[in-house]
Write a protein that holds these residues in place. Sequence first.
Motif, short mmCIF file in Angstrom:
data_model
loop_
_atom_site.label_atom_id
_atom_site.label_comp_id
_atom_site.label_asym_id
_atom_site.label_seq_id
_atom_site.Cartn_x
_atom_site.Cartn_y
_atom_site.Cartn_z
N GLU A 137 -22.09 9.70 15.28
CA GLU A 137 -23.16 10.45 15.94
C GLU A 137 -23.34 11.84 15.32
OE1 GLU A 137 -23.58 9.64 20.43
OE2 GLU A 137 -21.50 9.19 19.98
N ALA B 64 -20.38 0.49 22.13
CA ALA B 64 -21.27 -0.68 22.08
C ALA B 64 -22.63 -0.27 21.52
CB ALA B 64 -21.41 -1.27 23.47
N ALA C 271 -13.75 3.73 30.38
CA ALA C 271 -13.55 4.13 28.98
C ALA C 271 -12.71 5.40 28.89
CB ALA C 271 -14.91 4.33 28.30
C1 LIG Z 1 -27.77 5.99 28.66
C2 LIG Z 1 -26.50 5.47 29.22
C3 LIG Z 1 -26.19 5.68 30.55
C4 LIG Z 1 -25.00 5.19 31.09
N1 LIG Z 1 -24.74 5.41 32.41
C5 LIG Z 1 -23.56 4.97 32.92
C6 LIG Z 1 -23.26 5.20 34.29
O1 LIG Z 1 -24.03 5.76 35.05
N2 LIG Z 1 -22.07 4.76 34.75
C7 LIG Z 1 -21.18 4.11 33.96
O2 LIG Z 1 -20.12 3.74 34.43
N3 LIG Z 1 -21.45 3.88 32.65
C8 LIG Z 1 -22.61 4.29 32.12
N4 LIG Z 1 -22.90 4.05 30.81
C9 LIG Z 1 -21.93 3.33 29.98
C10 LIG Z 1 -20.92 4.30 29.36
O3 LIG Z 1 -21.57 5.37 28.78
C11 LIG Z 1 -20.06 3.57 28.35
O4 LIG Z 1 -19.34 2.56 29.03
C12 LIG Z 1 -19.11 4.51 27.65
O5 LIG Z 1 -19.78 5.50 26.93
C13 LIG Z 1 -18.20 3.73 26.70
O6 LIG Z 1 -17.38 4.63 26.03
P1 LIG Z 1 -16.83 4.30 24.57
O7 LIG Z 1 -15.98 5.45 24.18
O8 LIG Z 1 -16.27 2.93 24.55
O9 LIG Z 1 -18.13 4.24 23.67
P2 LIG Z 1 -19.20 5.36 23.34
O10 LIG Z 1 -19.22 6.39 24.38
O11 LIG Z 1 -20.46 4.65 23.03
O12 LIG Z 1 -18.65 6.00 21.99
C14 LIG Z 1 -18.55 5.23 20.83
C15 LIG Z 1 -18.39 6.17 19.66
O13 LIG Z 1 -17.97 5.45 18.52
C16 LIG Z 1 -18.66 5.93 17.38
N5 LIG Z 1 -18.61 4.90 16.34
C17 LIG Z 1 -18.95 3.60 16.44
N6 LIG Z 1 -18.70 2.96 15.29
C18 LIG Z 1 -18.19 3.87 14.44
C19 LIG Z 1 -17.73 3.83 13.10
N7 LIG Z 1 -17.73 2.71 12.40
N8 LIG Z 1 -17.28 4.98 12.54
C20 LIG Z 1 -17.25 6.14 13.25
N9 LIG Z 1 -17.66 6.22 14.52
C21 LIG Z 1 -18.13 5.10 15.11
C22 LIG Z 1 -20.04 6.23 17.92
O14 LIG Z 1 -20.72 7.11 17.06
C23 LIG Z 1 -19.66 6.87 19.25
O15 LIG Z 1 -19.39 8.24 19.05
C24 LIG Z 1 -24.10 4.50 30.26
C25 LIG Z 1 -24.41 4.28 28.91
C26 LIG Z 1 -25.60 4.76 28.39
C27 LIG Z 1 -25.92 4.52 26.94
#
Ligand SMILES: Cc1cc2nc3c(=O)[nH]c(=O)nc-3n(C[C@H](O)[C@H](O)[C@H](O)COP(=O)(O)OP(=O)(O)OC[C@H]3O[C@@H](n4cnc5c(N)ncnc54)[C@H](O)[C@@H]3O)c2cc1C
Length: 507
Positions: free
Chosen positions: A160, A234, A417
């Motif tokens: 990002e 995701a 998460a």
């Molecule tokens: C608009 C929106 C609203 C939401 N609202 C809610 C809510 O109200 N309640 C709720 O419970 N959940 C909500 N969610 C879901 C929640 O945001 C996700 O479950 C959570 O962000 C997951 O966290 P994560 O760390 O697994 O992934 P993310 O937060 O998506 O972070 C993934 C990171 O990995 C990085 N990345 C991926 N591949 C690579 C790579 N190859 N190299 C380097 N970096 C990489 C990306 O750039 C990103 O920074 C929402 C999601 C969205 C999109």
Amino acid sequence: MADQQAPPAGPDLSQGISLSEFAGATLLGHVGDEDVLLVRSGSEIFAIDAHCSHYHGPLAEGLVDGESIRCPWHHACFDLRTGEAARAPALNSIAVWKIEHEGNRIFVRQKREQPKPRVKGSVDAPARIVIVGGGAAGFAAAEMLRRQDYRGSIVMLSTEAAGPVDRPNLSKDYLAGTAQEDWLPLRSDDFYAETSIDLRLNTEVTSIDTKARNVVLASGEAVPYDRLLLATGAEPVRLPISGADQPHVHVLRSLDDCRTIIASANGARRALVIGASFIGLEVAASLRARDIEVHVVGLEQRPMERVLGPEMGDFVRALHEEHGVVFHLGDTVTAIDGKRATLKSGSVLEADVVVVGVGVRPRLALAEKAGLAIDRGVTVNAYLETSIPGIYAAGDIARWPDPHSGEPIRVEHWVVAERQGQTAARNMLGQREVFDAVPFFWSQHYDVPINYVGHAEKWDAIAVDGDIAAKDCLLQYKSGGRVLAVASIYRDVASLEAELAMERARR
Ligand SMILES: Cc1cc2nc3c(=O)[nH]c(=O)nc-3n(C[C@H](O)[C@H](O)[C@H](O)COP(=O)(O)OP(=O)(O)OC[C@H]3O[C@@H](n4cnc5c(N)ncnc54)[C@H](O)[C@@H]3O)c2cc1C
């Protein structure tokens, strides 16, 4: 976000209160213009800031459990003795105040020096930790490593352009135009420098060399690790239809995506949202707040029925219709030609801006290529370690053995998460902490929050307590008489109690 201008509540605790005035588990008062909460735990009384450090939720309306208190809004948990944010989504501690006993009166006059968080100590701290992902799990892990007094190197890599942000806000207040952009970062830029977290943005990891123990970046640079956390999150599913690649057709995952949607929505008269689940409907509500006409096309007959059941689905539909959203359910978009979207039913809808919210797929490419065990997600054990020792996974990509449902599950919840990131951090330091948090998520539609604890992919009965239409209800999703999950609207304490009951049933 809550209004912080309200006058201080309850008695002036600096003037003291008699113990007989404090009969219940909590008492809300103030010191100067700061709200302070007295909390009784066994024979002890604690005084803490009265508001959650996440979204300013009222802790007085929360639940006390031993030496901790849980926030009614998003189930953050604070240590009463240290003020530490013991469980996400809160990440910042709250102040603890000094209690002075004089006769049968207690006085609160000043804050205590912030006690140090409880550090379990590193058993086998590695020199270098690399985190792939700058989202919920990745950030919570990095923050927890430093909170645990880890002094080694932390490199956090993210594709990002922006540092870790409050992603749930992107479909809610920020998109609605009611939250400022400076509310979004989970921490200021200074934090990373001050804590020596080497956050590298716009940086893609393309492979993992599990033998040499390094990750390889798109630039070709190899970054060595002793422990690695994969938290790649995701990817929104894109529609394989003609016209889906036009500039006014969007998905929503990152801050950049959100800014683009806002720019596209400026001056738009009508929006089309494809997908009637959580993200799609939150986007619909936020665009209505911008006074844009909103049409929602969804394959299902009832919005959110698959997760929340038919009664709640009908309620959610009616709620959005009250706010002017027009649904086209049991239908799908087959092509988008300029502003004209053709539906399978043959109808044509014109829209200036289109947001596709038809679900996400976990980003598994790196893990697959590295040979990690995969089962519709990255398979992790109870400690969130993958099939290759030293490599952990957390967040949307991780399928973990959930002790509550008794099955390996993968969810897409912000709080899960973050909590997984925190547990993975402690385990990368050699602690052996089982990830056993009960899953929790919330969703917000206009002024209606829906809270959900537990996990139910299927159920054989839904017990409704209260009145869904009156926005005062608790639904239990049951299988064979056992409560698997609970959804609620404005039944916050009952939701916290259900979470606690599920935790205790597991214990
Ligand atoms: C608009 C929106 C609203 C939401 N609202 C809610 C809510 O109200 N309640 C709720 O419970 N959940 C909500 N969610 C879901 C929640 O945001 C996700 O479950 C959570 O962000 C997951 O966290 P994560 O760390 O697994 O992934 P993310 O937060 O998506 O972070 C993934 C990171 O990995 C990085 N990345 C991926 N591949 C690579 C790579 N190859 N190299 C380097 N970096 C990489 C990306 O750039 C990103 O920074 C929402 C999601 C969205 C999109």
